[in-house]
Scaffold this active site. Structure first.
Site, short mmCIF file in Angstrom:
data_model
loop_
_atom_site.label_atom_id
_atom_site.label_comp_id
_atom_site.label_asym_id
_atom_site.label_seq_id
_atom_site.Cartn_x
_atom_site.Cartn_y
_atom_site.Cartn_z
N SER A 11 1.14 -1.15 0.03
CA SER A 11 0.30 -0.18 0.32
C SER A 11 0.80 1.43 -0.07
CB SER A 11 -0.93 0.17 1.21
OG SER A 11 -1.48 1.38 1.49
N HIS A 36 -1.04 -1.81 -4.31
CA HIS A 36 -2.32 -1.39 -2.70
C HIS A 36 -2.59 0.14 -3.11
CE1 HIS A 36 -5.29 -2.79 -0.25
NE2 HIS A 36 -5.32 -1.73 0.13
N ASP A 38 -5.33 2.64 -2.04
CA ASP A 38 -6.43 3.28 -1.48
C ASP A 38 -6.80 4.07 -2.16
OD1 ASP A 38 -6.04 1.19 0.97
OD2 ASP A 38 -3.78 2.23 0.65
N MET A 40 -9.77 7.06 -1.10
CA MET A 40 -10.64 8.00 -0.32
C MET A 40 -11.62 9.22 -0.46
SD MET A 40 -8.26 7.07 3.06
CE MET A 40 -7.62 5.32 3.59
N HIS A 69 -8.44 -0.29 -3.92
CA HIS A 69 -9.33 -0.63 -2.40
C HIS A 69 -10.15 0.82 -2.31
CE1 HIS A 69 -9.25 -0.98 1.79
NE2 HIS A 69 -10.39 -0.97 1.13
N MET A 71 -12.52 2.97 -1.22
CA MET A 71 -13.45 3.40 0.00
C MET A 71 -14.05 4.20 -0.34
SD MET A 71 -9.82 3.16 3.23
CE MET A 71 -8.86 2.87 1.54
N MET A 140 -10.60 -6.55 6.65
CA MET A 140 -10.42 -4.97 7.34
C MET A 140 -9.69 -5.57 8.76
SD MET A 140 -9.32 -2.48 4.40
CE MET A 140 -9.13 -1.28 6.14
N ASP A 182 -6.07 -5.96 5.36
CA ASP A 182 -5.88 -5.15 5.37
C ASP A 182 -5.83 -4.36 6.91
OD1 ASP A 182 -5.06 -2.57 4.00
OD2 ASP A 182 -6.98 -2.01 3.39
#
Ligand code: DX5
Ligand code: ZN
Length: 239
Positions: A11, A36, A38, A40, A69, A71, A140, A182
């Protein structure tokens, strides 16, 4: 080339974001198997990171697998962008308040792996309606939103049972069957993840601290997870 069974997805959230391409290459050449990413939106989680445009630009580093990923509250609204940005797998949260099935189908139709992530307090049964539609379950082990948080052991105990989500119906396309963990993965938590039968460790902040030898850190995490895996109920199963 990794001799290990368990893989690491690095990540890059806590890396030097001003030098994302070189940071990603550094992780990959140190033994990370994938990147990875992330995403958001400041709504689903109380933090804002980056979006599909950045991922598209980062694709220039090569063809190593990119795991997105998401979110975000409205994955359906932005899914075409993440597909065309070149993500190899796209995972979003089962807790979103919009229809989930069409978005999973869209990801698979685009030839990518489709994943669902579950927050620490969400039971695995939330995934029941989507069992035949997911290739990845992401467990998670921190509240999503930030790197560098404490690993939540109780949440990690869902990893073993998460493998049951992948029972395909007769005649259905077998999924890639990956369970990712994660949040808070470090030398103290990697062994437990292995014993639970983890496939992919998502590793963030511990790679990016000043002075860390990333290759040694990744080697250590994989070895600890592999050691645990040999004690898991999955040991010896054909891969
Ligand atoms: C948290 C993110 C994680 C995070 C992992 O919301 O989904 O991927 O960056 O970082 P560490 O390993 O520091 O928990
Ligand atoms: Zn993540």
């Amino acid at each position: 080339m990794s001799q290990h069974r368990v893989q690491v997805s690095a990540s890059i959230l806590d890396s030097d974001l001003a030098n994302l391409a070189s940071e990603s290459r550094r992780a990959l050449s140190a033994g990370a198997d994938r990147i990875h990413l992330d995403v958001m939106d400041g709504h689903f989680v109380p933090n804002i990171s980056f979006g599909a445009t950045l991922i598209r630009r980062l694709r220039a580093i090569g063809d190593q697998p990119f795991d997105a990923h998401l979110m975000i509250s409205e994955p359906s609204r932005y899914m075409d962008q993440f597909i065309s940005a070149g993500c190899d797998s796209i995972t979003f949260h089962v807790e979103v308040e919009e229809p989930i099935e069409p978005t999973l189908l869209k990801i698979r139709r685009a030839g990518r792996l489709a994943g669902l992530a579950i927050k620490p307090a969400t039971p695995l049964s939330a995934l029941d309606p989507y069992r035949e539609l997911v290739d990845i379950v992401m467990v998670m082990t921190v509240e999503p939103g930030f790197g560098g948080q404490q690993f939540m052991r109780d949440a990690a105990l869902k990893i073993d049972a998460a493998h049951e989500v992948f029972r395909d119906r007769p005649g259905e396309r077998p999924s890639a069957r990956e369970v990712h963990v994660d949040g808070g993965v470090n030398d103290n938590s990697a062994n437990l993840c292995g014993r639970q039968g983890i496939d992919i460790l998502v590793v963030g902040s511990v790679l990016w601290k000043a002075g860390v030898d990333i290759a040694r850190r990744i080697e250590s995490l994989k070895s600890l997870a592999d050691e645990g895996y040999r004690e898991s109920r999955f040991a010896g199963e054909a891969e």
